[in-house]
Design a protein around this motif. Sequence first.
Motif, short mmCIF file in Angstrom:
data_model
loop_
_atom_site.label_atom_id
_atom_site.label_comp_id
_atom_site.label_asym_id
_atom_site.label_seq_id
_atom_site.Cartn_x
_atom_site.Cartn_y
_atom_site.Cartn_z
N LYS A 97 0.57 -1.12 0.05
CA LYS A 97 0.04 -0.09 -0.04
C LYS A 97 0.85 1.31 0.25
CE LYS A 97 -3.90 2.15 2.39
NZ LYS A 97 -4.44 2.32 1.16
N ALA A 98 0.39 2.12 -0.70
CA ALA A 98 1.28 3.37 -1.10
C ALA A 98 0.93 4.64 0.25
CB ALA A 98 0.76 4.21 -2.41
N ARG A 150 -1.56 8.85 -4.93
CA ARG A 150 -1.57 7.77 -6.06
C ARG A 150 -2.09 8.47 -7.18
NH1 ARG A 150 -4.91 2.59 -4.55
NH2 ARG A 150 -3.75 1.83 -5.94
N ARG A 160 8.95 4.56 -5.66
CA ARG A 160 7.51 4.54 -5.82
C ARG A 160 7.41 3.12 -6.58
NH1 ARG A 160 8.46 8.56 -3.40
NH2 ARG A 160 7.11 10.50 -3.65
N ASP A 210 1.65 3.08 -6.65
CA ASP A 210 1.60 4.48 -6.70
C ASP A 210 1.28 5.00 -8.01
OD1 ASP A 210 3.13 5.29 -3.89
OD2 ASP A 210 4.31 3.62 -4.73
N LEU A 211 1.77 4.50 -9.03
CA LEU A 211 1.16 4.68 -10.23
C LEU A 211 0.61 3.59 -11.12
CD1 LEU A 211 0.52 6.83 -12.61
CD2 LEU A 211 2.99 6.64 -13.18
N THR A 242 -6.32 9.57 -4.60
CA THR A 242 -5.93 9.33 -6.03
C THR A 242 -6.25 10.43 -6.80
OG1 THR A 242 -6.24 6.84 -5.30
CG2 THR A 242 -6.06 7.55 -7.79
N LEU A 293 2.75 13.17 -7.55
CA LEU A 293 3.54 12.37 -6.83
C LEU A 293 4.53 12.65 -5.95
CD1 LEU A 293 3.44 9.35 -9.42
CD2 LEU A 293 1.95 9.32 -7.59
#
Length: 453
Positions: A24-25, A31, A148, A268-269, A331, A391
């Motif tokens: 999990k970011a 995100r 990331r 993250d992306l 996000t 980000l």
Amino acid sequence: MNRQSAKAFAAGALAACLAACAGKAPADRGRVVIFGVDGADWQVIEPLVARGRLPHFKRLIDEGATGTLMSMQPSASPSLWTTIATGVRPERHGIHGFVVEGGGSPGDAARGEEGRVEPATRREDVRPVTSGMRRAPAFWNILPRYGRKVGVVGWLVTWPAEPTNGYIVSSYLPYIYNWSTGRPLKGTIVSGIPKQTFPEALAGELAAEKVKPADIRPDMVLRFYEPDRVRTLSQDDRECVEGFLWSLACDETYRRIGLRLFEKYPVDLFAIYFGGVDVSSHRFWKFAHPDAMDYGVRPDEAAALGGVIDAYYVYVDGLLGEYLDRVGKETTLVVLSDHGFKAVLFPGKPMTSGHHRMEGVLALYGRGVRRGGKFEGAGLLDVLPTVFRLLDVPIARDLEGKVLLQALDPEFARVHPAAWVSTYGAAEHGEAPDESDLDRNVLQRLRSLGYIN
């Protein structure tokens, strides 16, 4: 180790790898989800929004920030999507079109008007571009350097899949159709082709998500056209429809794979690409706009196939809604296309009636975005620095674009100032893949779409 034990070991190793690289970011750095639609155009979207057919695009317009994303030449999708991914022009990243001559450099193929590849590709020693030909790092190379995590599904010129802190499902033209023999090569995941995913063991997990044209339900086909009416049309028209079904199956495959990975392995992306709007616009523009040029389209042909493009936008709106329903307040959703579409007449190519225009689509929604905002002056080179600003990743000073501050919430921009580095350096690749039978089938598919001669 027996076969069953090896399979269990590979599955366990895959789960451990993705669990480690796709945790999990942290919420404070947010995100980003990039939703790529090849060929999407506001001139098609806005009338459909006005008629109530695209509720999710309407939500982007009402609650996000939207503008035109200007494309560039050469107007070939592999070049454009690589420009978006690297933040630098084709002269630097090295991907100019769909093919290169022999084993030479990516710049060897000549580019003609509208991004079509001209006489050099009539030779027999051309091959499709691959990720190893890219000379600049893409976001899936850069973000792991800053801790990331990245997930990529279907982005053009990602085969062979490169190692990253996350996963890649590569695009090697996911459904390849050999028009000369009628033999389909089914995949993204094609038996015997290495490095179609990273980690490679991910291919086994995703095999069940593939959709073939024969798997498309009759009720879905009816969303686009009535099969009984198509059977009475010319061979060229029927061939347009056959190619369209392969493209729809491809996007359905990416839809299933994308949602599975997005929910199972947070990153993250996350970036996903859908190509069906581009294919349907190339093939069916003359039916939707029969008077735009001297196409010679009959009334029965326009009646049978004139609604395919609009229906495909409605389909994509549904895909967009699946991500809108899943993103949280931490996000940012970025929806974009590499170019728009206009009427074109290529003598001798009846299956290509629409082609690229410079005006594409860009919309941002969610965290850090100016609600209900409009922005101007956006180009392909501006996407990467804007995403990295969202980000909180350092932006290289030698990138060629800018952060789209008009699209960002001023308070977010104040609290999240830009950080800078001098450069991201050069791309790093492994050994180039050998020429394969799939290369030849890719070339045949590109010829069927009118991209090469």
